[in-house]
Design an enzyme around this catalytic site. Structure first.
Site, PDB file in Angstrom:
ATOM      1  N   ASP A   1      26.979  20.598  58.827  1.00 56.26           N
ATOM      2  CA  ASP A   1      26.154  19.456  58.475  1.00 56.26           C
ATOM      3  C   ASP A   1      26.900  18.370  57.711  1.00 56.26           C
ATOM      4  O   ASP A   1      26.374  17.291  57.488  1.00 56.26           O
ATOM      5  CB  ASP A   1      24.947  19.914  57.642  1.00 56.26           C
ATOM      6  CG  ASP A   1      23.990  20.718  58.493  1.00 56.26           C
ATOM      7  OD1 ASP A   1      23.834  20.370  59.670  1.00 56.26           O
ATOM      8  OD2 ASP A   1      23.422  21.696  57.981  1.00 56.26           O
TER       9      ASP A   1
ATOM     10  N   HIS B   1      28.009  28.256  52.842  1.00 58.71           N
ATOM     11  CA  HIS B   1      27.277  28.912  53.923  1.00 58.71           C
ATOM     12  C   HIS B   1      27.086  30.371  53.569  1.00 58.71           C
ATOM     13  O   HIS B   1      27.968  30.981  52.964  1.00 58.71           O
ATOM     14  CB  HIS B   1      28.057  28.792  55.242  1.00 58.71           C
ATOM     15  CG  HIS B   1      27.199  29.051  56.443  1.00 58.71           C
ATOM     16  ND1 HIS B   1      26.962  30.316  56.909  1.00 58.71           N
ATOM     17  CD2 HIS B   1      26.503  28.202  57.237  1.00 58.71           C
ATOM     18  CE1 HIS B   1      26.158  30.231  57.957  1.00 58.71           C
ATOM     19  NE2 HIS B   1      25.865  28.973  58.177  1.00 58.71           N
TER      20      HIS B   1
HETATM   21  N1  CMC Z   1      27.365  23.217  45.873  1.00 61.77           N
HETATM   22  C1  CMC Z   1      27.620  23.808  44.688  1.00 61.77           C
HETATM   23  N2  CMC Z   1      27.550  25.136  44.460  1.00 61.77           N
HETATM   24  C2  CMC Z   1      27.188  25.915  45.484  1.00 61.77           C
HETATM   25  C3  CMC Z   1      26.908  25.380  46.749  1.00 61.77           C
HETATM   26  C4  CMC Z   1      27.002  23.987  46.940  1.00 61.77           C
HETATM   27  N3  CMC Z   1      26.749  23.426  48.111  1.00 61.77           N
HETATM   28  N4  CMC Z   1      26.572  26.393  47.603  1.00 61.77           N
HETATM   29  C5  CMC Z   1      26.636  27.521  46.882  1.00 61.77           C
HETATM   30  N5  CMC Z   1      27.011  27.233  45.609  1.00 61.77           N
HETATM   31  C6  CMC Z   1      27.250  28.209  44.535  1.00 61.77           C
HETATM   32  C7  CMC Z   1      25.938  28.717  43.960  1.00 61.77           C
HETATM   33  O1  CMC Z   1      25.518  27.965  42.844  1.00 61.77           O
HETATM   34  C8  CMC Z   1      26.288  30.144  43.598  1.00 61.77           C
HETATM   35  O2  CMC Z   1      26.991  30.106  42.370  1.00 61.77           O
HETATM   36  P1  CMC Z   1      26.856  31.368  41.318  1.00 61.77           P
HETATM   37  O3  CMC Z   1      27.409  32.565  42.052  1.00 61.77           O
HETATM   38  O4  CMC Z   1      27.681  30.936  40.176  1.00 61.77           O
HETATM   39  O5  CMC Z   1      25.401  31.494  41.028  1.00 61.77           O
HETATM   40  C9  CMC Z   1      27.290  30.562  44.679  1.00 61.77           C
HETATM   41  O6  CMC Z   1      27.884  29.330  45.142  1.00 61.77           O
HETATM   42  C10 CMC Z   1      26.653  31.294  45.848  1.00 61.77           C
HETATM   43  O7  CMC Z   1      25.554  30.516  46.306  1.00 61.77           O
HETATM   44  P2  CMC Z   1      24.217  31.120  46.894  1.00 61.77           P
HETATM   45  O8  CMC Z   1      23.129  30.120  46.787  1.00 61.77           O
HETATM   46  O9  CMC Z   1      23.986  32.472  46.289  1.00 61.77           O
HETATM   47  O10 CMC Z   1      24.645  31.328  48.404  1.00 61.77           O
HETATM   48  P3  CMC Z   1      23.675  31.491  49.622  1.00 61.77           P
HETATM   49  O11 CMC Z   1      24.433  32.250  50.637  1.00 61.77           O
HETATM   50  O12 CMC Z   1      22.350  32.041  49.203  1.00 61.77           O
HETATM   51  O13 CMC Z   1      23.411  29.990  50.107  1.00 61.77           O
HETATM   52  C11 CMC Z   1      23.589  27.939  51.226  1.00 61.77           C
HETATM   53  C12 CMC Z   1      24.020  29.393  51.194  1.00 61.77           C
HETATM   54  C13 CMC Z   1      24.045  27.295  52.547  1.00 61.77           C
HETATM   55  C14 CMC Z   1      22.051  27.837  51.174  1.00 61.77           C
HETATM   56  C15 CMC Z   1      24.220  27.186  50.015  1.00 61.77           C
HETATM   57  O14 CMC Z   1      25.626  27.226  50.104  1.00 61.77           O
HETATM   58  C16 CMC Z   1      23.729  25.751  49.913  1.00 61.77           C
HETATM   59  O15 CMC Z   1      22.669  25.515  49.312  1.00 61.77           O
HETATM   60  N6  CMC Z   1      24.483  24.755  50.479  1.00 61.77           N
HETATM   61  C17 CMC Z   1      24.037  23.385  50.520  1.00 61.77           C
HETATM   62  C18 CMC Z   1      23.015  23.221  51.649  1.00 61.77           C
HETATM   63  C19 CMC Z   1      23.673  23.224  53.016  1.00 61.77           C
HETATM   64  O16 CMC Z   1      24.676  22.560  53.241  1.00 61.77           O
HETATM   65  N7  CMC Z   1      23.058  23.955  53.959  1.00 61.77           N
HETATM   66  C20 CMC Z   1      23.492  23.983  55.358  1.00 61.77           C
HETATM   67  C21 CMC Z   1      23.935  25.319  55.813  1.00 61.77           C
HETATM   68  S1  CMC Z   1      24.793  25.254  57.409  1.00 61.77           S
HETATM   69  C22 CMC Z   1      23.602  24.756  58.561  1.00 61.77           C
HETATM   70  C23 CMC Z   1      22.530  25.743  58.771  1.00 61.77           C
HETATM   71  O17 CMC Z   1      22.805  26.938  58.932  1.00 61.77           O
HETATM   72  O18 CMC Z   1      21.373  25.337  58.847  1.00 61.77           O
END
Ligand code: CMC
Length: 429
Positions: free
Chosen positions: A364, A306
């Site tokens: 989720d 998140h």
């Molecule tokens: N699985 C594997 N690696 C992950 C994941 C994951 N679910 N989420 C983040 N990472 C890694 C990512 O690769 C990155 O690694 P590095 O620093 O080595 O490049 C690091 O963690 C930080 O990730 P980010 O994409 O920079 O983080 P963000 O804050 O931009 O993204 C997120 C947050 C929710 C989009 C992401 O965690 C994600 O894609 N999760 C899966 C989708 C999901 O479950 N979304 C629902 C969110 S809660 C409900 C809502 O608010 O709608």
């Protein structure tokens, strides 16, 4: 809100600015004068360090895993109240007295029907349309049906639009579902509570009696509470930005629904359940964990991580409990997807990659299992999220419109395209 001052220094230019302190949470540096003083913008893609507005509605402490609605912890609100009480709290800022609650319930209930012409509007869609596509269109279309509540400068019209949206969104969601399965629409029943009415509109059919299961209704009501608001997330910011131009409220909520659909946001519940299905059994988990950790593989564990929570999502804990309650009630002793989810969570919470990056299950992760057990197809999961989040969008939209300092949202950019050049006529290209 208290304020102190700080100094911003960029190159040879320095100037005093306000540092504003909210009631809790990080302070913010007021950088409104930055461009005028230095000729520079700030650069913050994804808004990781940017507060876009002042708000009194919802507070999140992502490091501690805290979520407050108007100051009340989410677990207390979900445990003791119902969804319409949450709606009242988010809209008005205080918990209702019993008389206020009864009046609010009455007012929402009296708005649940949609214009009969809406049924014709639905006939224009293909039956295999994704229900979120139908929701974006049908909520946007409300502005074509309720002309007496689109003048945003009139507080009475704003309130009527708000009540209409909260009341009609379950009706439209149930219609979107019924349309895709080819069953007749079921009209709302005003003697049922909000969530039981929604279940009835989704699952009743004209040829036999349908009795709403109170345990499932209470579980879904709690799921709605958990999703009701989440401060300035992508869809809420979309609603605020759309609303900042003076667009009508129905159009703004349609914009929020479009944003919510994406798999990084509300679409993650659908994606998480699909992922659990693809993993299939506990033995396959290590393969998927390895894929999620592989930098060269775009796969992510859906339902994990998140932007704000760097701790267990407090909503996920309640959702996990609700999943078990629903499966017990339905007598589902062995759900292979639940087995995969529990084991996946256990492994990921002990894996260095997830621990170091502070990736915990989010809301989720367990919601898909619960909603599937209740009988909803995966394509409806994000629709249910939209039903619940509508009140959050509306509360945030109203707060923005009522803010005397409100201006149209207009971010700037770091331009990296071609500098000025002369137009080349087609014959010389
Ligand atoms: N699985 C594997 N690696 C992950 C994941 C994951 N679910 N989420 C983040 N990472 C890694 C990512 O690769 C990155 O690694 P590095 O620093 O080595 O490049 C690091 O963690 C930080 O990730 P980010 O994409 O920079 O983080 P963000 O804050 O931009 O993204 C997120 C947050 C929710 C989009 C992401 O965690 C994600 O894609 N999760 C899966 C989708 C999901 O479950 N979304 C629902 C969110 S809660 C409900 C809502 O608010 O709608």
């Amino acid at each position: 809100m208290t304020a102190s001052t700080g100094t911003i220094k960029v190159g040879d230019t320095s100037f005093e600015t306000n540092v504003k302190q909210g009631s809790i949470g990080p302070s913010v540096i007021d950088i409104g004068a930055l461009y005028g003083k230095t000729g520079m913008f700030t650069y913050d893609p994804g808004f990781t360090s940017t507060a876009s507005c002042e708000s009194q509605i919802t507070y999140i402490d992502g490091d501690e895993g805290v979520l407050l609605y108007r100051g009340y912890p989410i677990d207390q609100v979900a445990e003791h109240g119902d969804f319409l009480e949450t709606c009242y709290l988010l809209l008005y800022g205080e918990l209702p007295t019993p008389a206020q609650k009864a009046d609010f319930d009455y007012r929402v209930t009296r708005h649940t029907m949609v214009h009969e012409q809406m049924a014709r509007f639905f006939q224009g869609f293909r039956r295999d349309a994704h229900p979120m596509a139908v929701m974006v269109a049908s909520v946007g279309a409300l502005s074509a049906f309720y002309h007496d509540s689109t003048d945003i400068s009139d507080p009475t019209q704003r309130m009527i639009a708000s009540m209409r949206m909260i009341a009609k969104i379950p009706t439209l969601a149930a219609m979107a579902y019924k349309y895709t399965v080819g069953q007749p629409f079921v009209y709302p029943k005003n003697n049922l509570d909000y969530t039981s009415n929604f279940l009835n509109m989704c699952f009743a059919v004209p040829c036999e009696d349908y009795k709403v299961n109170p345990i499932l209704s209470r579980a879904l009501d709690r799921i709605f509470i958990l999703h009701a608001d989440h401060e300035q997330n992508a869809s809420t910011s979309t609603v605020r930005l759309a609303g900042s131009s003076g667009a009508n409220p129905f159009a703004c909520i349609a914009a929020g629904i479009a944003c919510l659909w994406g798999p990084s946001h509300g679409g993650a519940n659908e994606a998480a359940l699909k992922m659990l299905g693809e993993i299939g059994s506990v033995e396959n988990i290590p393969k998927f964990i390895a894929k999620a950790k592989d930098k060269n593989d775009p796969f992510r564990l859906m339902g994990f991580g998140h932007r704000v929570y760097k701790n267990y999502d407090p909503r996920a804990k309640i959702m996990q409990k609700t999943a078990h309650e629903v499966l017990n009630e339905l007598g589902i002793k062995d759900d292979p997807l639940l087995d995969v989810a529990v084991e996946l969570e256990r492994i990921a919470l002990h894996d260095d990659y997830f621990v170091e990056k502070k990736l915990y299950p989010n809301i989720d992760f367990y919601s898909g299992i619960t909603l599937k057990a209740m009988g909803f197809p995966t394509s409806m999961f994000t629709v249910l999220f939209a039903v619940a989040r509508t009140v959050g969008w509306i509360a945030q939209w109203r707060e923005m419109i009522e803010d005397p300092g409100q201006r149209i949202g207009r971010p700037r950019q770091l331009y990296t395209g071609a500098p000025r050049r002369e137009y080349v006529p087609p014959s010389k290209r």
